[in-house]
Each structure stands twice: as structure tokens, then as C-alpha cells.
Design an enzyme around this catalytic site. Sequence first.
Site, PDB file in Angstrom:
ATOM      1  N   LYS A   1       2.765  11.223  -3.386  1.00  8.94           N
ATOM      2  CA  LYS A   1       1.723  10.546  -4.174  1.00  8.94           C
ATOM      3  C   LYS A   1       0.842  11.550  -4.924  1.00  8.94           C
ATOM      4  O   LYS A   1       0.359  11.270  -6.013  1.00  8.94           O
ATOM      5  CB  LYS A   1       0.873   9.707  -3.214  1.00  8.94           C
ATOM      6  CG  LYS A   1      -0.119   8.784  -3.904  1.00  8.94           C
ATOM      7  CD  LYS A   1      -0.675   7.828  -2.881  1.00  8.94           C
ATOM      8  CE  LYS A   1      -1.844   7.022  -3.404  1.00  8.94           C
ATOM      9  NZ  LYS A   1      -2.319   6.069  -2.405  1.00  8.94           N
TER      10      LYS A   1
ATOM     11  N   ASP B   1     -12.817   5.300   2.631  1.00 10.15           N
ATOM     12  CA  ASP B   1     -11.391   5.320   2.961  1.00 10.15           C
ATOM     13  C   ASP B   1     -10.958   6.751   3.276  1.00 10.15           C
ATOM     14  O   ASP B   1     -10.881   7.584   2.378  1.00 10.15           O
ATOM     15  CB  ASP B   1     -10.618   4.749   1.749  1.00 10.15           C
ATOM     16  CG  ASP B   1      -9.123   4.638   2.018  1.00 10.15           C
ATOM     17  OD1 ASP B   1      -8.649   5.194   3.021  1.00 10.15           O
ATOM     18  OD2 ASP B   1      -8.428   3.991   1.209  1.00 10.15           O
TER      19      ASP B   1
ATOM     20  N   GLU C   1      -7.252   0.512  -4.471  1.00 10.21           N
ATOM     21  CA  GLU C   1      -7.257   0.405  -3.000  1.00 10.21           C
ATOM     22  C   GLU C   1      -8.586  -0.148  -2.459  1.00 10.21           C
ATOM     23  O   GLU C   1      -8.572  -1.041  -1.611  1.00 10.21           O
ATOM     24  CB  GLU C   1      -6.936   1.766  -2.374  1.00 10.21           C
ATOM     25  CG  GLU C   1      -5.463   2.129  -2.559  1.00 10.21           C
ATOM     26  CD  GLU C   1      -5.165   3.612  -2.409  1.00 10.21           C
ATOM     27  OE1 GLU C   1      -6.061   4.371  -2.018  1.00 10.21           O
ATOM     28  OE2 GLU C   1      -4.020   4.014  -2.700  1.00 10.21           O
TER      29      GLU C   1
ATOM     30  N   ASP D   1       0.890  -1.167   0.000  1.00 12.27           N
ATOM     31  CA  ASP D   1       0.000   0.000   0.000  1.00 12.27           C
ATOM     32  C   ASP D   1       0.923   1.210   0.000  1.00 12.27           C
ATOM     33  O   ASP D   1       1.570   1.515   1.004  1.00 12.27           O
ATOM     34  CB  ASP D   1      -0.882  -0.027   1.263  1.00 12.27           C
ATOM     35  CG  ASP D   1      -1.685   1.255   1.449  1.00 12.27           C
ATOM     36  OD1 ASP D   1      -1.660   2.120   0.547  1.00 12.27           O
ATOM     37  OD2 ASP D   1      -2.345   1.380   2.502  1.00 12.27           O
TER      38      ASP D   1
END
Length: 602
Positions: free
Chosen positions: A70, A169, A147, A8
Site C-alpha cells: 500500500k 487510527d 477510512e 479495507d
Amino acid sequence: MNQIVGIDLGTTNSEIAIIKEGRPFVIADSEGSKIVPSFVGTSLTGEILVGELAQNQYIIAPENTIKSIKRKMGTDQKVEMGGDSYTPQEISALILKHLKVMAEGYLGEKVEKAVITVPAYFTDKQRQATKDAGEIAGLDVVRIINEPTAAALVYGSNREEDQNIIVYDLGGGTFDVSVIEINSGVIEVRSTRGDAQLGGDDFDHALVEYLADEFNKQHQIDLREDRKALARLNRAAEKAKVRLSNEPFALIDEEFLATKDDAPLHLKVEVERSLFESLIQEKIQSTIECVQEALQEASLTMEDIDRIILAGGSTRIPLISDMIEDNFGIAPRSEIDPDLCVAMGASVQAGIVAGEDIDTVLVDVTPHSLGIEVADWLIDRPILDQYSVIIRRNTAIPVTKSEVYTTFSPDQEQASIRVYQGEEPIASHNTFLGEFLLEKVERTKKGRPEIVVNFDYDINGIVHISARDKKTGKKKQITVAACAETLSDEQKEQATERIAHTEFYQEEVSVQAMTALLERANKVCQTLKNEEAKIELQELISEINQIMQTEEQQRLGELQEVLLDLLYDLEDEDGDDEDDYNDEEVQNTGSPEDGNHSGSNS
Ligand code: AMP
């Protein structure tokens, strides 16, 4: 064959997992930490730092440290670090390399293949950049998966029947919601929404703003203008936020934050959970609206949704589960560590690629909610027997949670803590587990004392419950065992049906027991004053004697029951029912109450 790892690669944190003995397993670093902050930096001596070391350095040397790379993946924006320029892929590769080395250290073998997760909304360019980062780190990226798909996989969703799932999330810097459809084992993301600028950092920021404003009001100094003080405040706010997920208060105590007229200034303030919730409520509401939009986009309604899964560290904030349940009527699932669940899901996908047999992830959870009975006022009307949940059903154990309560009446000196287990809003409709009394509560206006109730649920289902008056420090506690799972409605129906059709084995009436019972009956008969009762008993004894000759077992059993009941009445210590037969005695008492009593029984 070498293991395929699952990674992850997160905005705030990253994790690496493998399949070990058929189950997902997250690898820890040499310090025992499974969560690697997604920070990269260069030290003063030019070494590359990744993870916690880089995160620590960020406070003192932000110009040499990169965070949240990211967000730049798939763009051409380069970043500067320690005087050098890097592409986002290179910085991500440094994080991946760090994770790879961690896994190699643990496994004692080379790690060459990986499954890496990306947000569902990532474009092809962003996915390609992630794959490139893997290659730069020396990894063959065998799959890039979404994800939310990883989160669904770790909850064992690929094995179950067709279903629709919402994955909510909320991490440190981003919020994503995805509606997932599982059809014949194929997992498909039907829609995805989110806010790339919303996460735990914003909650920290909201608390920092509040604290800085308070400090400014008190000392006329704005801590936001001092970079170092601000960084300390940020850390303190995050720590307090994390504490508030389990406790009703958190103390922030930062010494020497600033100086005024050469005197040091400290910040010491206690933050209540309710205050923190009011600071972030609007932000959480915006995530709820995102969920509604994602549902609409997937052309589904809540009726079509089978479950809601939580991922991301920020979903530990209780307000999030509460608001999801209030708005959608489904209690979300969070028993798998929300920080680790995406990495674990990536390892499940890695295991599937490698053809491994994977077991369902087993987590010990609380099978029922646990809480206490509370009362409230609705204008001037008391509402009693309400149930306040402290630990929700399906929470991973061990777990410790506290809530704060107050008194119901003015000058109330004691508080009764009645503990229940169950899901019903009326306390007494749940299973009662135990109670105790907290005495010597501060005598004052109603609603002023703060009574902190703490539930500590251990791995064996034993719950230690304590209540403490925050002001006087008076504390009391008990320990109860949380009941095992009761039967479901369906199980109960099946059991009732089965029992209804069962022919019971009839135990034969033993001659010995019957003879002893007759002896007892004869004795009672001799002392009985009431003629009517005496005749009834004599007739019964005689019938039993006759049946004993015929050996009619069933009839004998029935008569034995009748005789036992009659003897029970006649021998009754209080003599209540004997009074029915001994009318004279009742009338002799002359008491109207006795007369009434007798009358009602006759
Ligand atoms: P993630 O990006 O999923 O690793 O989540 C990181 C975010 O989760 C950070 O903002 C953390 O402060 C936050 N977080 C972690 N644990 C908790 C907790 N117990 N309560 C509230 N926020 C938490």
C-alpha cells in the site's frame, strides 16, 4: 441482486465485509480468520500465496514475499517477487482477488462490486491506483471512501445529529487522525494528519531493540546480525506486545536463538507492561501532537468534538486510550473491533449504495468502568480510597484484563480487594460490588510483592475477580454481578418530578387490624410503670376509639402510625426509650454513662 462488498485494503491487514440481516458482517476464511495479512508471495514451486501463508513464508524467503504494498500505491515503483516484476496495482489486485474468492465461497455467488477504503490523505493518483487494482481483480469499484469515514459510519454516525468526530487510527504501519464533520447526514473529512511510518511494527521494533540489547549485554552476541534470529525475535515481541494489552506481564521464551562456543543460548525474559509503555511513550506522544495539529487545521477545539473513535489494531494498547483521555478529556470509543471497523464501515457504505436498510451495529459493552480500591503514599502521607480502573466503560464484552498491584505497608500479610463499579476517582463514591481478602501475601518490604488482580467479564455481566500473589502463588477469587445501568441524571429528575405530583391511593385502615393493634396497646398500657407514658398511651387509645366511630379514614391512618411508633418505643427490647419514661430506673443505675444517655434523649 448480487451483494456489494466492503473492503479495507490495509497496509498490514485487509478484511472483507457484507451486510447480513441488516448488519455489517466480516467474512472469515476457511480457517476462521477474518483478518488477512496484506502479504503476497510466490512459493518455491511458483504458486502465488496471499495472506497468512505468504506472511509465514516471509521469515524464510523474504525475497519471494511482498509486504506493505500500500505504501507504493500511486508510484511507478515495481517490486520483484520470485524473479518476476510486478506493479503495486497488481500486487494489491492479488490481495483483492483473494478477498473476493473468500466472499464468493461464503456467499455461494459471484462478487462483482465493491466499496474500497483508502486513507483520507491519499491523492487522486493513489485512489485511481486502488480503483485499477480492483478492476484487475475483477471488481467494479463503485465507491472509494476514506477510512475514517468508514469508521464513523460503522459507529452509526450518519443517523445521528450533526456532530464532530475525531477518528484516531493506528494500525501496523501507519497512523492517521482525521477530524470529521457530520452535517445533515453528510460526512466530510475536515482535516487529516498522520505519520505514514508509525504503527504497531515500530512498537514491536522498540521491544526487539530492548531484548537484543539485553541479550547482547548477557552473551555479547548481537541477534540483529542474524536474520533468522531477528525474525523470531520480531514475532516473539509482537506476541508479547499483544499480551501486554490485557496483562501486566508477558513472558518471552525463545529457545536456541543463538550458539556460543557450541552451546545453545536461550532467551527467557519477563517483560512488564510499564517497561513496554516506557519504550513506546514518546511515539504515542507524537500521535497526540498530530491530533492537536489536525484540530487546529480544522479550526476546531476539543470543546467542539463530540467523540473520539479508535480504529486499527494498535489502539488496543491501553496506554493509547489513557493518553487520549488525559490529554483531551474524552474517553475514546473502541467497542467495535478496531481491526474490523473500517471494513464494516465499507460494507455499510456498500449497503447504502445498494439501498439496503441497515441497523445500528449492536455490541455488548460494559456500561460502567470496573476496578478496585487502592491506596498510595504522597511523600509520607497516605492517600486512601483511590479508584483504580481495570476494565474501562464501553469495553466490548466478553473481556479479560489484569493489573498488578503491591502492598501498602512493610510486612503486610494480607490484601483486601474491594471491587467497585463506576467512574468516580474516589473509590467509595462508586457502587460497591464485593470484596475479599488475599491472605499469606509474602511478608517483605512495602511495594515489593506483586499481586495480580484479574477481572474476567462474561457476556452475561458476571465478573470473576481473582487476586494472586505472583511469588507465593496464593490465589483467591470471587464472582460478582455487574449492576445494571442506573438512571441518568435527567431520568432521575423526571422521575422525581412525576412522583412529587402523584396522588397516592390511600389504603383504608382495616377494622380488624386496628382492633388487634388496640388490644396490643392496652396490654402495654397495663404493664407500663411510667405514669406520663401511660397517660399518653391511654389518650391515644381513646382518641382512636372515637375516630373509629366516625370512620374518618385519613385521621385514623395518621393515628395508627402514631400508635405504631409509640408502641415501638415502649416495647423496645433494649428499653432505651422506655427508660425515658421510667426515670426512676435510670437514676437507680447510678452510672454516669446511663445518666448522660438518658439526658441526651430527654
Ligand atoms: P491493523 O493494521 O489495523 O490490522 O493493525 C495491526 C497492528 O495491530 C499490528 O501491529 C498488531 O500487532 C497490532 N495489534 C493487534 N492486536 C493488538 C493488541 N491486542 N495489542 C496491541 N497491538 C495489537
